[in-house]
Design an enzyme around this catalytic site. Structure first.
Site, short mmCIF file in Angstrom:
data_model
loop_
_atom_site.label_atom_id
_atom_site.label_comp_id
_atom_site.label_asym_id
_atom_site.label_seq_id
_atom_site.Cartn_x
_atom_site.Cartn_y
_atom_site.Cartn_z
NE ARG A 187 53.77 -29.60 38.88
CZ ARG A 187 53.05 -30.33 38.06
NH1 ARG A 187 53.52 -31.47 37.58
NH2 ARG A 187 51.84 -29.93 37.67
CG HIS A 208 47.84 -28.17 34.43
ND1 HIS A 208 48.86 -27.47 35.02
CD2 HIS A 208 48.43 -29.11 33.64
CE1 HIS A 208 50.02 -27.96 34.62
NE2 HIS A 208 49.79 -28.96 33.78
CG HIS A 214 50.38 -29.66 28.97
ND1 HIS A 214 51.73 -29.92 29.13
CD2 HIS A 214 49.84 -29.77 30.21
CE1 HIS A 214 51.98 -30.18 30.40
NE2 HIS A 214 50.85 -30.09 31.08
CB CYS A 262 53.76 -35.51 32.31
SG CYS A 262 53.73 -36.85 33.52
#
Length: 316
Positions: free
Chosen positions: A25, A215, A217, A248
């Site tokens: 995803r 989550h 990064h 994103c």
């Protein structure tokens, strides 16, 4: 509303966190080349066979905007019921849930942003509209479905800057999110530092009493440090992507996810042995090569070292 200034330091060693691989995803959102459906299905099975506890295997985002995930429902249809019980789908509307549910999915990550500006760019509506629709999304999941509350831009927004913690707290406390199975606290741009993570993950863990997913990064190089801080504050699951892929398309400045390989080496979940770690590294190398992307896993330098063969975690 009163916000706790600090999260108490745990007195006991936290339990090992689970890893959720989000390569299929978030990891594919900015890649230049598509990954065939059959390769996605095979990757799901390879990761599950290694012991990775959970996966995020696609998104119901508009295929014209995020073409890399346009075949998500085909991936769902190819998996068994047992496999799908460990696989999550990104959704943003009740209709997304209905369509994915009809294909066989039962695990949904209902995502919207703490900042209105990013929510409009990413989903096309303000945060309040997404919140208002969440009860319908949970109803669409059915009695045997699970819906996570995922709060993107929980730390910073590419358009508004630092997101006030009160904004995150208000979403966590909102009764329209009742019935969620987990809370996902997302550092969408990778700009958080460990103190931020401890504070905001701790808030979610304390206020909701639900499992918390972090989550992260690795934009500023603190991916694993932030993951460890999240676990110390109560997170039970950490998101990562092979080779540090990801980012994103609607968040300028966001780079790849914290690498699944880095999380496996740094946190040592029960399935992470030198042998399974070596296979994970090889999967990341193969995938990034196939996609013509750089492999940004930070463990690569050590894992591929010719001078450290006595260390069991080097590849042989």
């Amino acid at each position: 509303m009163t916000i706790a200034a600090e999260t108490p330091t745990p007195t006991a060693e936290p339990a090992p966190a689970r890893i959720r691989d989000v390569t299929l995803r978030d990891g594919l959102q900015l890649t230049g080349k598509p990954l065939p459906t059959e390769r996605k299905v095979r990757l799901v099975r390879e990761l599950l066979a290694l012991g990775v506890e959970e996966l995020e295997i696609g998104s119901m985002a508009r295929p014209d905007l995020v073409p890399a995930v346009a075949d998500t429902l085909d991936v769902v249809a190819a998996l068994t019921t047992e496999e799908l019980e460990r696989c999550w789908i990104w959704v943003a509307t009740p209709r997304h849930v209905e369509r994915a549910r009809a294909a066989g999915a039962t695990r949904f990550q209902y995502c919207f942003s703490a900042s209105d500006s990013h929510n409009r760019a990413n989903i096309g509506r303000d945060t309040e509209a997404s919140l208002a629709a969440m009860p319908d999304a949970m109803a669409a999941a059915g009695d045997d479905g699970q819906v996570q509350l995922c709060i993107a831009t929980s730390f910073t927004c590419p358009f508004e800057g630092v997101v006030p913690i009160e904004r995150v707290a208000a979403i966590v406390d909102d009764p329209r999110t009742d019935g969620a199975s987990h809370v996902v606290i997302a550092d969408t741009l990778g700009q958080a530092h460990p103190a931020d993570v401890r504070e905001r993950v701790g808030l979610a863990a304390e206020r909701r009493g639900l499992p918390v997913v972090f989550h992260g990064h690795d934009t500023w190089g603190l991916g694993v440090a932030n993951a460890l801080a999240a676990v110390s504050a109560g997170a039970t699951t950490l998101d990562g992507a092979l080779g540090g892929l990801g980012g994103c398309p609607f968040a300028p400045g966001a780079s790849g996810n914290t690498a699944t390989e880095d999380l496996a080496f740094g946190l040592r979940p029960g399935w992470a042995t030198p042998e399974s770690f070596a296979e994970l590294v090889r999967l990341g190398q193969e995938l990034t090569s196939t996609l013509d992307e750089a492999d940004r896993a930070r463990v690569l330098g050590g894992a591929l070292s010719e001078q450290a063969r006595a260390f069991p975690w080097t590849l042989r």
